[in-house]
Write an enzyme that holds these catalytic residues in place. Structure first.
Site, PDB file in Angstrom:
ATOM      1  N   HIS A 174     -17.398 -25.261  97.865  1.00  0.00           N
ATOM      2  CA  HIS A 174     -16.074 -25.871  97.714  1.00  0.00           C
ATOM      3  C   HIS A 174     -16.095 -27.280  98.298  1.00  0.00           C
ATOM      4  O   HIS A 174     -15.575 -27.537  99.397  1.00  0.00           O
ATOM      5  CB  HIS A 174     -15.019 -25.004  98.407  1.00  0.00           C
ATOM      6  CG  HIS A 174     -13.615 -25.341  97.981  1.00  0.00           C
ATOM      7  ND1 HIS A 174     -13.153 -25.122  96.704  1.00  0.00           N
ATOM      8  CD2 HIS A 174     -12.577 -25.888  98.661  1.00  0.00           C
ATOM      9  CE1 HIS A 174     -11.895 -25.510  96.615  1.00  0.00           C
ATOM     10  NE2 HIS A 174     -11.523 -25.993  97.789  1.00  0.00           N
ATOM     11  N   SER A 212      -9.445 -29.335  94.277  1.00  0.00           N
ATOM     12  CA  SER A 212      -8.888 -28.070  94.743  1.00  0.00           C
ATOM     13  C   SER A 212      -7.389 -27.973  94.422  1.00  0.00           C
ATOM     14  O   SER A 212      -7.004 -27.979  93.254  1.00  0.00           O
ATOM     15  CB  SER A 212      -9.156 -27.924  96.243  1.00  0.00           C
ATOM     16  OG  SER A 212      -8.906 -26.613  96.668  1.00  0.00           O
ATOM     17  N   ASP A 266     -18.808 -21.721  94.785  1.00  0.00           N
ATOM     18  CA  ASP A 266     -17.502 -21.896  95.431  1.00  0.00           C
ATOM     19  C   ASP A 266     -16.953 -20.533  95.865  1.00  0.00           C
ATOM     20  O   ASP A 266     -16.804 -19.633  95.036  1.00  0.00           O
ATOM     21  CB  ASP A 266     -16.529 -22.570  94.455  1.00  0.00           C
ATOM     22  CG  ASP A 266     -15.304 -23.150  95.139  1.00  0.00           C
ATOM     23  OD1 ASP A 266     -14.873 -22.598  96.165  1.00  0.00           O
ATOM     24  OD2 ASP A 266     -14.773 -24.159  94.626  1.00  0.00           O
TER      25      ASP A 266
END
Length: 259
Positions: free
Chosen positions: A237, A151, A205
């Site tokens: 995610h 991320s 995601d």
């Protein structure tokens, strides 16, 4: 760029979503014997966590790398400093650099409009470079240095690899985005362009949209950087066991070819 308003409840959810990045992995892993880092490491893996997370919380990732080729691998899981984060209404949390809005889209991911934003990212890049420099100075060949991140850590991984002056073993981006505009390509050295990138992204995601991940390979192609993009259907995610198995194989291939 229009800001995305989020409630107090969604702020907390965002922090939790980014913070607990490997819960799925830990719940589904069968506890193999951990690989102990060797102080005279032949290779080095630096892992950068996501927003609101910590380095120690991600350390179990290294237990997936049980192949003998990793017996002389040194792992590092640093923690980001605590900073106010704009997309969370200025709440202070572990963050490598500021994030202005969520979800991260292909459009917002490529925006780096203000000197303040760029300064925060570049400061984080300098800190990552210092960690790499320290390991290389200790005797590790740059071709056996691998930078990985999830991320926000994935976005920082990408920036750090592109701006590092030497060729590294590789950079692995998980559910990340391009945190730089195209002007940065002028600063990418010929040696940096030789560092391969592995980009893994979940197609489900909702925090860093899949389209933001898809924007990565074309951006890297402009820079002349090789990128292998892997899409994972149904993955949100988070990091999956399959992604880590693929990462192990990807690094193994490069360790064997550079040893």
């Amino acid at each position: 760029m229009k800001s995305i308003a989020v409630s107090a409840k969604s702020i907390a959810l965002f922090a939790v979503t980014f913070g607990i990045t490997i819960s799925f992995v830990l719940l589904n892993h069968q506890n193999p014997s951990p690989v102990k880092p060797d102080p005279m490491a032949r290779s080095f893996v630096l892992w950068l966590h996501g927003l609101g997370d910590s380095g120690p919380a991600n350390e179990p990732i290294k237990t997936f790398f049980s192949s003998p080729v990793f017996r002389n691998t040194k792992w590092s899981f640093p923690s980001a400093p605590s900073n106010p984060v704009t997309c969370n209404y200025g709440a202070v949390m572990p963050s490598w650099f500021d994030i202005h809005e969520i979800p991260v889209t292909a459009v917002s991911s490529a925006s780096l409009d203000s000197p303040k934003n760029e300064g925060g990212l570049l400061k984080a890049v300098q800190n990552v470079h210092a960690m790499i420099d320290k390991e290389i100075a200790a005797g590790t060949n740059p071709s056996n240095v691998f930078l990985c991140g999830f991320s926000q850590g994935g976005a920082l991984t990408l920036a750090s690899v592109l701006l590092y002056p030497k060729t590294l073993g590789g950079g692995a981006v998980f559910s990340g985005w391009v945190p730089l505009n195209s002007s940065i390509l002028e600063r990418v050295t010929p040696d940096a362009k030789k560092t391969p990138i592995l980009w893994s992204h979940g197609m489900a995601d909702r925090t860093v949209l899949f389209e933001a991940g898809q924007a990565g390979p074309p951006f890297l192609e402009k820079a002349g950087v090789s990128c292998e993009f892997k899409a994972y259907p149904g993955l949100g995610h988070s990091i999956s066991n399959e992604e880590l198995r693929d990462l192990e194989s990807w690094i193994k291939t490069r360790l064997q070819s550079s040893s």
